[in-house]
Design a protein around this motif. Structure first.
Motif, PDB file in Angstrom:
ATOM      1  N   ALA A 147      -7.535  -5.178  -5.950  1.00 13.59           N
ATOM      2  CA  ALA A 147      -6.582  -5.797  -6.882  1.00 13.59           C
ATOM      3  C   ALA A 147      -5.538  -4.806  -7.369  1.00 13.59           C
ATOM      4  N   SER A 148      -4.280  -5.110  -7.108  1.00 11.90           N
ATOM      5  CA  SER A 148      -3.217  -4.239  -7.621  1.00 11.90           C
ATOM      6  C   SER A 148      -3.134  -4.335  -9.143  1.00 11.90           C
ATOM      7  N   LEU A 149      -3.551  -5.475  -9.695  1.00  2.89           N
ATOM      8  CA  LEU A 149      -3.524  -5.615 -11.154  1.00  2.89           C
ATOM      9  C   LEU A 149      -4.419  -4.550 -11.805  1.00  2.89           C
ATOM     10  N   TYR A 209       5.708 -12.712 -15.047  1.00  5.62           N
ATOM     11  CA  TYR A 209       4.325 -12.961 -14.620  1.00  5.62           C
ATOM     12  C   TYR A 209       3.393 -12.851 -15.826  1.00  5.62           C
ATOM     13  N   VAL A 237       9.244  -7.548 -10.822  1.00  5.17           N
ATOM     14  CA  VAL A 237       8.773  -8.034  -9.510  1.00  5.17           C
ATOM     15  C   VAL A 237      10.036  -8.121  -8.660  1.00  5.17           C
ATOM     16  N   ALA A 277       4.601  -7.383  -5.264  1.00  3.05           N
ATOM     17  CA  ALA A 277       3.503  -8.253  -4.822  1.00  3.05           C
ATOM     18  C   ALA A 277       3.916  -9.178  -3.679  1.00  3.05           C
ATOM     19  N   SER A 332      -0.183  -5.366  -2.726  1.00  2.00           N
ATOM     20  CA  SER A 332      -1.542  -5.610  -2.226  1.00  2.00           C
ATOM     21  C   SER A 332      -1.479  -6.614  -1.093  1.00  2.00           C
ATOM     22  N   SER A 373      -3.410  -9.168  -1.234  1.00  3.24           N
ATOM     23  CA  SER A 373      -4.099 -10.336  -1.810  1.00  3.24           C
ATOM     24  C   SER A 373      -3.603 -11.647  -1.211  1.00  3.24           C
ATOM     25  N   LYS A 374      -2.294 -11.763  -1.055  1.00  4.72           N
ATOM     26  CA  LYS A 374      -1.772 -13.020  -0.514  1.00  4.72           C
ATOM     27  C   LYS A 374      -1.299 -12.835   0.924  1.00  4.72           C
TER      28      LYS A 374
HETATM   29  N1  PMP Z   1       1.624  -9.197  -9.244  1.00  5.52           N
HETATM   30  C1  PMP Z   1       2.195 -10.399  -9.171  1.00  5.52           C
HETATM   31  C2  PMP Z   1       3.642 -10.534  -9.444  1.00  5.52           C
HETATM   32  C3  PMP Z   1       1.432 -11.518  -8.852  1.00  5.52           C
HETATM   33  O1  PMP Z   1       2.005 -12.720  -8.805  1.00  5.52           O
HETATM   34  C4  PMP Z   1       0.051 -11.355  -8.586  1.00  5.52           C
HETATM   35  C5  PMP Z   1      -0.842 -12.502  -8.195  1.00  5.52           C
HETATM   36  N2  PMP Z   1      -0.620 -13.690  -8.766  1.00  5.52           N
HETATM   37  C6  PMP Z   1      -0.500 -10.093  -8.704  1.00  5.52           C
HETATM   38  C7  PMP Z   1       0.312  -9.025  -9.018  1.00  5.52           C
HETATM   39  C8  PMP Z   1      -1.964  -9.861  -8.529  1.00  5.52           C
HETATM   40  O2  PMP Z   1      -2.174  -9.063  -7.440  1.00  5.52           O
HETATM   41  P1  PMP Z   1      -3.621  -8.534  -7.059  1.00  5.52           P
HETATM   42  O3  PMP Z   1      -4.391  -9.665  -6.508  1.00  5.52           O
HETATM   43  O4  PMP Z   1      -3.329  -7.474  -6.061  1.00  5.52           O
HETATM   44  O5  PMP Z   1      -4.249  -7.990  -8.308  1.00  5.52           O
END
Ligand code: PMP
Length: 419
Positions: free
Chosen positions: A96-98, A134, A178, A214, A248, A250-251
């Protein structure tokens, strides 16, 4: 007909359409930006890309063991040209980048940064937040004690003059951003705006751009903008350590089981390394090896993203077509036309967003809560609605958009009649 009776007639028609939609008893959800199962299936081979007898990286690291804080070198080299970060300044982390954002901010709060050794947490600390933005950026920063200062966005990115004015205060430590296909507007910052932010004077010597890329690889169309080399842009502007870049998969692969990335200038990448070394012996290298094998090359990632676009572009188009057909040419709403990312932003008449979200919920369409796109959950104009079209089927997204339109019309005519 008098203007009032015209509005009354519109209200009655909108009310009828709304009741008709609600009576269908649908259950639709366009709240969170999650990938659809079909997108997750695209990365199915990830789950078998590492087998018990085949756990070594190309350079001979046993991924099952401790170590390798930076992440495996071959995966960093693969993502380096895609993210425009030199591989020795790019770390590959956990899922998770978060979490990396939370860690980097916490390190700055506790220990200061390369530009200023005074811990941010010793005094008041504030972050600039382009809105709409976000929600998790905002809740994370708020939970760490930052005061959140909103600035507007336009079609080119954040309004720099506003950021610059706020950055005259030394307690303003940085700014969320972003840069591509922003959550929730879908706007991509122009190179010119990025250069202005890179060069912007700031009172804090370590003013930081929290550059959360992201969606940098998440194009919906064949023609698309390229990832900006923000490190180079900031270096040329005399602020090589200004950007902290997050990303990341993630998506790209599996939302709960991807690989996160952190990139920064030479000193800041050493800074994060030495701080991370105190909280981890190394990331999940097995997962990183899976990703390396699954993609093989940067072109492999790009091809994979084209497969995603084939699945989700029709969902964006279903929403955009419905909005255009039903609301185009009216003054009731405007919306963004993203060429990538996960979201569309709908701007409605002032003071109607919470009513629309409530009406939609009662008619079986779940929307992101009104206000979520703003710091502290407070949208001062109460007119921003985030639409996340990726998760449901095309048919359901279209139905949800029709339901949403019915709510927009009803809430708008109620408002206009109330004066
Ligand atoms: N940054 C943004 C702008 C996102 O929209 C999201 C996912 N909704 C994330 C980070 C989360 O990323 P990660 O799953 O890598 O934590």
């Amino acid at each position: 007909m008098s203007p009032t009776s015209e509005l009354q007639a519109e209200l009655e028609s909108a009310s009828g359409a709304y009741e008709e939609f609600a009576s269908r008893g649908l259950k639709l959800d366009i709240t969170r930006g999650k990938p659809a199962s079909a997108q997750l299936d695209l990365a199915a081979d990830l789950l078998t890309a590492v087998t018990p007898d085949d756990v070594m990286t190309p350079s001979g690291v046993d991924t099952r063991n401790y170590g390798g804080l930076d992440g495996i070198v071959e995966l960093r080299e693969l993502f380096s040209p895609l993210l425009k970060i030199p591989s020795n300044q790019l770390l590959a982390g956990g899922n998770a980048s978060l979490t990396l954002m939370a860690q980097a901010l916490t390190f700055a709060l506790m220990h200061g940064t390369v530009g200023d050794s005074r811990p941010w947490g010793q005094g008041p600390h504030k972050l600039i937040c382009p809105v709409p933005g976000y929600d998790r950026h905002f809740t994370l920063a708020e939970s760490l004690g930052f005061e959140l200062l909103s600035i507007p966005m336009d079609s080119q990115g954040p309004v720099v003059a506003e950021a610059q004015r706020l950055a005259e205060d030394e307690t303003v430590k940085g700014m969320w951003l972003v840069p591509m296909y922003s959550n929730p507007t879908g706007i991509t910052i122009t190179e010119e705006r990025a250069k202005e932010l890179a060069a912007m004077p700031a009172a804090a010597p370590d003013f930081t751009l929290l550059w959360d890329n992201a969606y940098g690889l998440h194009h919906l169309r064949d023609e698309h903008p390229e990832v900006l080399d923000i490190l180079d842009i900031c270096t040329k502007a005399g602020h090589p350590e200004r950007p902290w870049i997050f990303a990341s998969t993630s998506k790209i692969t599996h939302a709960g089981a991807g690989v996160s990335f952190f990139g920064a200038g030479p000193e800041t990448s050493d800074w994060i390394r030495s701080n991370l070394a105190k909280i981890s012996i190394g990331p999940d290298k097995v997962n990183q090896l899976r990703h390396l094998r699954f993609f093989s090359t940067p072109e492999g990632v790009e091809e994979h993203m084209r497969q995603h676009a084939k699945i989700i572009a029709p969902k964006f188009d279903a929403v955009l077509d419905t909005l255009e057909r039903e609301l185009g040419g009216t003054d009731l709403a405007q919306w963004t036309h993203p060429d990538g990312g996960y979201f569309i932003t709908l701007t409605t008449l002032e003071g109607t967003a919470d009513r629309i979200v409530k009406l939609a919920a009662e008619a079986g369409v779940k929307l992101t809560p009104a206000g979520a796109t703003h710091p502290y959950g407070l949208d001062p104009h109460n007119n921003v609605i985030r639409i996340a079209p990726t998760m449901p089927t095309v048919e359901d997204v279209e139905l949800a958009a029709q339901g949403l339109v019915a709510c927009v019309k009803l809430a708008s005519y109620e408002k206009l009649l109330a004066g």
